[in-house]
Design an enzyme around this catalytic site. Structure first.
Site, PDB file in Angstrom:
ATOM      1  CD  GLU A  25      -1.071  -0.112   3.595  1.00 44.52           C
ATOM      2  OE1 GLU A  25      -2.043  -0.258   3.669  1.00 44.52           O
ATOM      3  OE2 GLU A  25      -0.446   0.022   4.804  1.00 44.52           O
ATOM      4  CB  CYS A  28       6.851  -3.523  16.003  1.00 46.85           C
ATOM      5  SG  CYS A  28       8.609  -3.138  15.523  1.00 46.85           S
ATOM      6  CB  CYS A  72       6.864  -5.722   8.215  1.00 45.43           C
ATOM      7  SG  CYS A  72       8.578  -4.966   9.182  1.00 45.43           S
ATOM      8  CB  CYS A  76       3.416   7.221   3.280  1.00 48.60           C
ATOM      9  SG  CYS A  76       3.946   5.927   4.288  1.00 48.60           S
ATOM     10  CB  CYS A 107       3.418  -2.166  13.626  1.00 53.47           C
ATOM     11  SG  CYS A 107       3.707  -1.837  11.712  1.00 53.47           S
ATOM     12  CB  CYS A 167       1.143   1.242  10.557  1.00 49.91           C
ATOM     13  SG  CYS A 167       1.308   3.080  11.042  1.00 49.91           S
TER      14      CYS A 167
HETATM   15  N1  SAH Z   1       9.944  -0.131   9.374  1.00 52.27           N
HETATM   16  C1  SAH Z   1       9.982   1.161   9.416  1.00 52.27           C
HETATM   17  C2  SAH Z   1       8.809   1.732   8.888  1.00 52.27           C
HETATM   18  C3  SAH Z   1       7.655   1.424   9.169  1.00 52.27           C
HETATM   19  S1  SAH Z   1       6.223   2.331   9.589  1.00 52.27           S
HETATM   20  C4  SAH Z   1      10.163   1.701  10.869  1.00 52.27           C
HETATM   21  O1  SAH Z   1       9.926   0.844  11.741  1.00 52.27           O
HETATM   22  O2  SAH Z   1      10.625   2.859  11.053  1.00 52.27           O
HETATM   23  C5  SAH Z   1       6.840   3.977  10.021  1.00 52.27           C
HETATM   24  C6  SAH Z   1       5.993   4.214  11.525  1.00 52.27           C
HETATM   25  O3  SAH Z   1       4.930   4.129  11.993  1.00 52.27           O
HETATM   26  C7  SAH Z   1       7.371   3.640  12.302  1.00 52.27           C
HETATM   27  O4  SAH Z   1       7.570   4.768  13.229  1.00 52.27           O
HETATM   28  C8  SAH Z   1       6.322   2.800  13.162  1.00 52.27           C
HETATM   29  O5  SAH Z   1       7.007   2.175  14.335  1.00 52.27           O
HETATM   30  C9  SAH Z   1       5.206   3.496  13.152  1.00 52.27           C
HETATM   31  N2  SAH Z   1       4.005   2.785  13.223  1.00 52.27           N
HETATM   32  C10 SAH Z   1       3.861   1.519  13.079  1.00 52.27           C
HETATM   33  N3  SAH Z   1       2.505   1.084  13.686  1.00 52.27           N
HETATM   34  C11 SAH Z   1       1.957   2.282  14.279  1.00 52.27           C
HETATM   35  C12 SAH Z   1       0.717   2.525  15.010  1.00 52.27           C
HETATM   36  N4  SAH Z   1      -0.033   1.599  15.065  1.00 52.27           N
HETATM   37  N5  SAH Z   1       0.559   3.684  15.518  1.00 52.27           N
HETATM   38  C13 SAH Z   1       1.447   4.671  15.331  1.00 52.27           C
HETATM   39  N6  SAH Z   1       2.530   4.452  14.709  1.00 52.27           N
HETATM   40  C14 SAH Z   1       2.707   3.233  14.425  1.00 52.27           C
END
Ligand code: SAH
Length: 386
Positions: free
Chosen positions: A121, A145, A141, A134, A148, A376
């Protein structure tokens, strides 16, 4: 690199004749595409295909300078064989599956299917005076985490450089067509690797794509590297490598906690590269590139949003002074099936106040597109039924 050790120098223990094994399963690769290649490699590819260099250069000009991938528009190519030529150089990599708008039309999220039915996406976001795209770097992934949505899906595969570049072409076309609404610039200002995936776990394709996005037309889209952000969960050695690429990319580090105890849980790669090593890698990136690093911090109620953690974060970052870093707290966008939720407004305000009192520059970010499973990986997660 594999060192020759006493172990590997020994004669093999296995007998020479082994029972036949099924061939190792390799993930299928997307078809080769002009945007996978550097300008020199494009010239060489022309040679391999028995084409004049001029042909690949003409197609590159349509693709990068005019955002065009359809053979019909390329009237400077000989009509005879044009479709076949363009099909060969620009095979279709992304097929649109769903598009949804939110935030009064200023956020547009698109789900694409890839050649092997993996999905990804992109999100186009209009802010006053600028449009940001974005993009995804992987299908799924592997970083796991737990807050996410993409992290919960697991990794399907790395994207090719062209699959990343193509997201930018399509996003730039959508912006040019005014899809983010009226009174919004038609040109993309920023590209952020904050969609699905961990960009630094797909290092080569991401750096290749970044070069193609930043190169001046007709070699690339001409979006300066200063307007390209790579966001990482903290693969410290890869941050070091990126610092030496001679690309002035912006770096964002998803820290989410100032202490190993909380971060081990929120960002599992922390068990390998802890908070200290991650922040040091970010600081060295700043030293090498002069680019101020962004620290991302999703505020999760009662998990990482305590005032003492804000003070601990401030101490941790300001050990190197405050000019090298910018902190972006963002309220958690809750994922379905998780009990974690966003911090209360007063708690967020206190968190920000403590950082600002320490002299740090801070921007509390908004979560875009919540009603379309905005940030995300959530749209993809829903469409594929995860
Ligand atoms: N893998 C990379 C990019 C992924 S997403 C990274 O970890 O940076 C980009 C951002 O969105 C990251 O800072 C991630 O931690 C955040 N993110 C992911 N899920 C989220 C959520 N549910 N709420 C807020 N931020 C989120």
């Amino acid at each position: 690199m594999t060192a020759v050790t006493a172990e590997s120098a020994r004669p093999p223990r296995q007998p020479a004749r082994q029972p036949a094994r099924p061939p190792a399963r390799r993930p299928a690769r997307p078809p080769r595409h002009l945007a996978d290649l550097t300008p020199d490699e494009r010239d060489r590819w022309a040679g391999e295909l028995g084409l004049a260099r001029m042909r690949t250069r003409q197609v590159a000009r349509h693709y990068f300078a005019r955002l065009e991938a359809g053979a019909q528009a390329m009237t400077d190519l000989p009509a005879d064989g044009r479709d076949r030529l363009v099909g060969q150089l620009l095979p279709e990599l992304l097929t649109e599956v769903a598009k949804r708008a939110a935030d009064g039309g200023s956020t547009v999220k698109t789900l694409y299917r890839l050649f092997d039915s993996a999905t990804l996406e992109t999100v186009l976001m209009a802010y006053p005076g600028r449009v940001t795209l974005c993009v995804s770097s992987q299908a799924g992934c592997g970083m796991a985490c737990p807050f996410c949505a993409t992290g919960r899906m697991g990794l399907r595969r790395n994207l090719s450089a062209a699959e990343i570049v193509e997201q930018v072409r399509l996003g730039a076309r959508a912006a040019a067509a005014g899809e983010c609404g009226p009174n919004v610039p038609r040109r993309l200002a920023n590209v952020v690797f904050m969609g699905m995936g961990e960009p630094l776990a797909n290092y080569r394709a991401v750096v290749r794509a970044a070069r193609a996005i930043a190169a001046a037309p007709p070699d690339g889209f001409g979006l300066s590297a200063r307007h390209l952000t790579v966001s990482t969960c903290g693969l410290a050695p890869a941050i070091g490598r990126l610092a030496g690429e001679g690309l002035a990319l912006r770096l964002a580090v998803s820290l989410h906690a100032p202490d190993d105890e909380a971060r081990d849980r929120l960002v599992p790669i922390n068990r390998r590269y802890g908070v200290r090593a991650t922040v040091e890698a970010a600081w060295r990136y700043f030293q090498a590139t002069g680019r101020r690093v962004s620290i991302e911090y999703a505020l999760i109620r009662d998990i990482n949003d305590q005032g003492w953690r804000a003070s601990m974060l401030a101490d941790l970052l300001s050990r190197h002074g405050t000019g090298w870093v910018h902190v972006n707290p963002i309220p958690l966008n809750p994922v379905p099936g998780s009990e974690w939720t966003a911090s209360r407004a007063a708690v967020q305000a206190e968190f920000v106040r403590r950082l600002e009192d320490a002299g740090l520059s801070v921007t509390l970010r908004d979560t875009r597109g919540q009603e379309i499973d905005g940030a995300c990986g959530q749209l993809a997660a829903r469409e594929v039924g995860n």
